[in-house]
Design an enzyme around this catalytic site. Structure first.
Site: not given
Length: 744
Positions: A146, A185, A475
């Site tokens: 990620d 994220h 996600s």
């Protein structure tokens, strides 16, 4: 005659694109003054393991080419960076090259917006592994591929064990926290899996590793993702999570193939399905990997804000930005267009909500400018396709939320015609499929995707600097499944990845829409995961879904095989429930049978078309039900009854070429094309200019070329329409290109 016919197709398609609400049309910024030495990245698949010395020796005659990564485990090959013409020359001359791929851009699959109990995690805590430990993921290695992780976060510092940064090329995969390039994220994804502090993840005691492949803006390249998958195999990960993706629906993309290889080597791979729903065929790589667990997004129980605007069909989901005030409007509020939110551009905003386009300045600047103009709130809309996430400084005095580009452009267009009132509607939702969740099936092999769903709307988790926020997207759904897979691995350490995947699919809860209608299998897969039931399952059906391909009058039947495994300590009885009946289909299923403890049986499943489908149906889907002892196991199936109307062209993009006056394009053709071309039109008059390119009888996969633009396009705004025809079906994508700054 062929050119006349193609021209007619292009004109018709262009007319459709300018008059259809579903057309994809966008404008990229003016071209920068490009240099002739612009570099790109290519990935080379080789017939044998790459030897760095051999490759380096072969590069001696090339001025710009440099090795980026060698791939030896998940993918056999290497990547190079350099000028396009040198890369192409190298590909022709290096004898070990099998296939060449251009590096795609991978982005995070999330949208800015405690579901452990919903998926059954709390019930699992009472179960113990063979060493007497509660199921918390203890001892399981989990890799998060990620944007990096803030491993100093109080909730993650205890779980974090290491990793690698493929963006900066070092062993410090810390998430970027400077104001310009800040991302959140990876830390958010990691918290859903492994937080162990103020909040608890699904598997709070896993050994957490971070592989940073997405840099500022949440973007990374194919070879960085491949390198991380390769590294995760070497580092002996048990589970990896990839909450990232592209918009290309094909099973033969390098990252999808790499995940298949990783699974074959014993790693459980979990990936997000994408946020391009609700239409069919929107799943993108690596969600197209046949062996990975691809995850769609469902809703927990929540009150979701939606924007209702007269003359705009449907309610538009609002995603509040992190750091902003709570979005709470209990009355209709006037709505005004504020351009891109620059000072002085926002006018007559007193007591109104201001619609502002993304780009040109920061989110915080836009909001502060609107607040100074007396606005009550701000709605930001994207300047590219899809939704987006963001954050504003906490001193911003008014609420701000984001919406997708197409919704924002429709509203902005309406503000030019009349005064608008915006109303916020709150919907209580639970176990519904999120509209943004990408749907299948996969092109080429027509497989069912996603495999399962998990909560992916308004998910609260960790973000950098010790903070927390709610985000949404597939996600956020994928790490719930990653955590669940870690619990499964702790409970059943000898189970193979396909067995863990089957357990999660076999025990999933099928989801129904607002009208109590079962979602299609290519929308939800097997359904929403139920971890406790998966851990306790007494039987496994492998694979968890069946795809029979295309059946026609000429090829009426096909057989697939299932492996049934009895994981219990007693003999189990199995039989298929054939209560459902369809006049056009006949199933040949095994008679009832018994399987002894810890044994398995391979059985044939045959489907036969008994008559033609006369309606417009292309895809037939449903569920076979296996009575397995006291369990009922639903097995999703899918087949096509004629050539499906899948997108004949995907991922069309145009970028500046390597020298003045040139552009480069690429597109993905899932099944190849009988005809492919790019036609240029004047964006103002819609008049045809000329064909930029035309090819026929092209094989499946990526296609790219560098071409010179006609000089009559100088200082004009043109639209390039790419079109492809295959097996009687046409499709197109378009791209508006302002050419003010191009060099001649």
């Amino acid at each position: 005659m062929k050119n006349i016919r193609v021209f007619f197709i292009a004109v018709c398609l262009l007319f459709i694109s300018f008059h259809s609400s579903s057309a994809h049309s966008w404008e990229i910024p003016p071209y920068p003054k490009t240099s002739t030495n612009e570099e790109t990245i290519m990935i080379f698949s080789t017939s044998e393991r790459p030897d760095e010395n051999v490759i380096q020796s072969s590069l001696s005659g090339y001025r710009t080419l440099k090795i980026r990564y060698l791939f030896t485990d998940a993918f056999t090959g290497f990547s190079l960076k350099g000028q396009k013409h040198e890369l192409e020359q190298f590909a022709k001359n290096f004898h070990q090259v099998k296939t060449v791929f251009e590096s795609n851009v991978y982005t995070t699959d999330f949208i800015n917006s405690g579901n452990n109990q919903l998926i059954g995690t709390e019930g699992v805590r009472g179960i113990r592994d063979r060493y007497g430990n509660r199921l918390t993921g203890k001892g399981v290695n989990v890799g998060v591929i990620d944007t990096g992780i803030d491993y100093n976060h109080p909730d993650l510092i205890g779980s974090y064990k290491g990793g690698f940064d493929f963006v900066d090329g070092d062993e410090n995969p810390l998430e970027a926290m400077d104001r310009k390039g800040m991302t959140i994220h990876g830390t958010h994804v990691a918290g859903i899996i492994a937080a162990n502090g103020k909040m608890h993840g699904v598997a709070p005691e896993v050994n957490l590793y971070s592989y940073r492949v997405l840099g500022p803006g949440g973007k990374g390249t194919t070879d960085q993702v491949l390198a991380a998958i390769d590294r995760s195999i070497k580092d002996k990960m048990d589970v990896i999570n990839l909450s990232l993706g592209t918009n290309i629906n094909g099973p033969d993309l390098p990252v999808s193939m790499a995940l298949n290889n990783a699974v074959a080597k014993g790693i459980i791979a979990v990936t997000s399905n994408g946020n391009s729903g609700p239409n069919m065929w929107t799943v993108g790589s690596p969600g197209t990997s046949s062996s990975a667990i691809s995850v769609g997004a469902s809703t927990p129980t929540l009150n979701s804000p939606y924007l209702s605007v007269p003359s705009i069909n449907g309610n538009i989901p609002l995603s509040p930005l992190h750091g902003s005030k709570k979005w709470s409007f209990d009355r209709s509020v006037p709505l005004v267009d504020g351009g891109i939110g620059k000072r002085g551009e926002i006018k007559k905003a007193e007591g109104k909500i201001v619609l502002i386009k993304r780009g040109g300045n920061t989110f915080t600047e836009k909001v502060l400018n609107a607040a100074k103009a007396g606005a009550l709130g701000v709605i930001l809309y994207n300047n590219t396709d899809g939704e987006f996430a963001g954050m504003v400084d906490k001193e911003c005095p008014i609420p701000v939320a984001s919406i997708p580009r197409n919704s924002g452009e429709k509203i902005q267009s309406e503000t030019k015609r009349k005064a608008l009132l915006a109303t916020t509607i709150y919907k209580k939702e639970a176990d519904l499929l999120a509209d943004f969740s990408s749907r299948g099936p996969v092109t080429v092999n027509w497989s069912v995707k996603p495999d399962v769903t998990a909560p992916g709307v308004a998910i609260n988790s960790t973000i950098p600097r010790g903070d927390y926020t709610a985000l949404q997207g597939t996600s956020m759904a994928a790490p719930f499944v990653t955590g669940a897979a870690a619990l499964m691995k702790q409970a059943h350490p000898t189970w193979k990845p396909e067995e863990v995947k089957a357990a999660l699919m076999n025990t999933a809860k099928p989801l129904f829409d607002h009208n109590e209608k079962l979602y299609k299998v290519f929308e939800q897969g097997a359904g929403r995961i139920q971890v406790e039931k998966a851990v306790k399952t007494q039987s496994l059906v492998i694979p968890g879904s069946l795809s029979f391909g295309i059946l026609t009058e000429d090829f009426k039947d096909r057989t697939r095989y299932l492996t049934i495994k009895n994981t219990s300590n007693t003999v189990q009885h199995y039989s298929f429930n054939q209560e459902t009946f369809h006049p056009n289909i006949r199933w040949e299923l095994p008679q009832s049978f018994y399987i002894k403890p810890n044994e398995k049986k391979r059985i044939p499943i045959r489907v036969i078309l008994t008559r033609k489908f006369w309606d417009e149906k292309e895809i037939v889907d449903g569920r076979l039900t296996l009575e397995a002892g006291h369990q009922k196991i639903n097995i999703p199936y899918l087949f096509a009854v004629k050539e499906p109307s899948y997108p004949r062209i995907m991922g069309f993009s145009i970028v500046p070429g390597d020298k003045p006056g040139y552009i480069r394009y690429e597109a993905y053709l899932p099944m190849g094309a009988e005809e492919f071309g790019i036609a240029l039109f004047d964006s103002e008059t819609l008049s045809f200019i000329e064909f930029l390119d035309f090819k026929d009888h092209i094989g499946a996969g990526m296609i790219d070329n560098q071409l010179s633009l006609p000089k009559q396009t100088f200082l004009r705004k043109i639209t390039a329409v790419a079109f492809a025809k295959n097996k009687g079906e046409e499709d197109f994508e378009e791209w508006s290109i302002p050419l003010k700054n191009i060099e001649y």
